[in-house]
Scaffold this motif. Structure first.
Motif, PDB file in Angstrom:
ATOM      1  N   ASP A   1     140.610 -10.122 -50.531  1.00  0.00           N
ATOM      2  CA  ASP A   1     140.638 -10.547 -51.926  1.00  0.00           C
ATOM      3  C   ASP A   1     140.179  -9.459 -52.888  1.00  0.00           C
ATOM      4  O   ASP A   1     140.625  -9.424 -54.032  1.00  0.00           O
ATOM      5  CB  ASP A   1     139.733 -11.775 -52.119  1.00  0.00           C
ATOM      6  N   GLU A   2     139.286  -8.580 -52.450  1.00  0.00           N
ATOM      7  CA  GLU A   2     138.743  -7.540 -53.326  1.00  0.00           C
ATOM      8  C   GLU A   2     138.911  -6.170 -52.656  1.00  0.00           C
ATOM      9  O   GLU A   2     138.400  -5.955 -51.562  1.00  0.00           O
ATOM     10  CB  GLU A   2     137.261  -7.803 -53.606  1.00  0.00           C
ATOM     11  N   PRO A   3     139.600  -5.246 -53.321  1.00  0.00           N
ATOM     12  CA  PRO A   3     139.790  -3.917 -52.712  1.00  0.00           C
ATOM     13  C   PRO A   3     138.578  -3.010 -52.921  1.00  0.00           C
ATOM     14  O   PRO A   3     137.816  -3.170 -53.868  1.00  0.00           O
ATOM     15  CB  PRO A   3     141.008  -3.361 -53.449  1.00  0.00           C
ATOM     16  N   VAL A   4     138.431  -2.064 -52.012  1.00  0.00           N
ATOM     17  CA  VAL A   4     137.363  -1.070 -52.084  1.00  0.00           C
ATOM     18  C   VAL A   4     137.984   0.252 -52.532  1.00  0.00           C
ATOM     19  O   VAL A   4     138.971   0.701 -51.934  1.00  0.00           O
ATOM     20  CB  VAL A   4     136.697  -0.887 -50.706  1.00  0.00           C
ATOM     21  N   PRO A   5     137.459   0.902 -53.577  1.00  0.00           N
ATOM     22  CA  PRO A   5     138.015   2.198 -53.972  1.00  0.00           C
ATOM     23  C   PRO A   5     137.726   3.259 -52.913  1.00  0.00           C
ATOM     24  O   PRO A   5     136.613   3.365 -52.423  1.00  0.00           O
ATOM     25  CB  PRO A   5     137.306   2.517 -55.288  1.00  0.00           C
ATOM     26  N   LEU A   6     138.749   4.005 -52.540  1.00  0.00           N
ATOM     27  CA  LEU A   6     138.601   5.087 -51.566  1.00  0.00           C
ATOM     28  C   LEU A   6     138.459   6.383 -52.344  1.00  0.00           C
ATOM     29  O   LEU A   6     139.428   6.926 -52.863  1.00  0.00           O
ATOM     30  CB  LEU A   6     139.806   5.127 -50.633  1.00  0.00           C
ATOM     31  N   LYS A   7     137.238   6.893 -52.441  1.00  0.00           N
ATOM     32  CA  LYS A   7     136.948   8.043 -53.282  1.00  0.00           C
ATOM     33  C   LYS A   7     137.130   9.371 -52.573  1.00  0.00           C
ATOM     34  O   LYS A   7     137.406  10.375 -53.196  1.00  0.00           O
ATOM     35  CB  LYS A   7     135.518   7.940 -53.816  1.00  0.00           C
ATOM     36  N   LYS A   8     136.919   9.409 -51.244  1.00  0.00           N
ATOM     37  CA  LYS A   8     137.053  10.656 -50.495  1.00  0.00           C
ATOM     38  C   LYS A   8     138.138  10.514 -49.445  1.00  0.00           C
ATOM     39  O   LYS A   8     138.316   9.437 -48.869  1.00  0.00           O
ATOM     40  CB  LYS A   8     135.742  11.004 -49.791  1.00  0.00           C
TER      41      LYS A   8
END
Length: 181
Positions: free
Chosen positions: A55-62
């Motif tokens: 339901d909620e995405p996680v930002p992939l920063k690296k």
């Protein structure tokens, strides 16, 4: 021998938990740790269950080249739903919550002060191939450590020290007033 954590903590207002040798992706675990750090304990657990449910995405920063863009992330394009790592982190935060309750803290006021994932080794495996050969297929082993902190905690010793200071100030004022007459 005991478990060592990577940060120093105030034992009077914090609770700790650690997941040892978990078979999850280090990249996903690090991204999730960054995502939930600083949130309330219950809010972090709700967020992790929403990530695991998709339901909620996680930002992939690296290391996000090749990962797809995901809507629902403010200010970032690449994102994902690392289910296995989210469930592992949720278990560690549940353990931290139970440790906090055991120590007598109010878990509604706890905040995730520190959470980190460290690679500690590899679990060896083999992948069968053609012609009777095999290729190593190893899995990373990850330790996840969490420290939750009570926000508005006042130590009992601090209250007594304040009372003593107020009492001393009152007696000093009384002595000064008596000397003026």
């Amino acid at each position: 021998m005991g478990i060592s954590y990577s940060v120093e903590v105030d034992e009077e207002r914090s609770a700790k938990a650690m997941g040892r040798e978990l078979t999850v992706s280090k990249k996903d675990a690090v991204e999730l740790c960054r995502f939930v750090k600083g949130r309330s304990l219950d809010g972090a657990r709700e967020t992790l269950s929403a990530v695991a449910d998709g339901d909620e995405p996680v930002p992939l920063k690296k290391h996000n080249s090749g990962s797809g863009h995901t809507s629902g992330i403010d200010g970032w394009d690449a994102g994902g739903f690392p289910k296995k790592a989210a469930e592992a982190l949720d278990d560690v935060l549940y353990n931290a919550k139970m440790n906090a309750e055991e120590q007598g803290f109010d878990t509604d006021e706890m905040v995730v002060e520190h959470i980190a994932a460290h690679k500690v080794g590899e679990s060896r495996g083999m992948k069968p191939r053609a012609m009777g050969r095999a290729t190593q297929w190893n899995s990373d082993l990850i330790d996840i450590e969490a420290v939750v902190l009570q926000e508005d905690y006042e130590a009992v010793g601090d209250d007594e020290a304040e009372d003593e200071n107020e009492t001393e100030a009152d007696t000093d004022e009384g002595a000064d007033e008596g000397g003026e007459d």
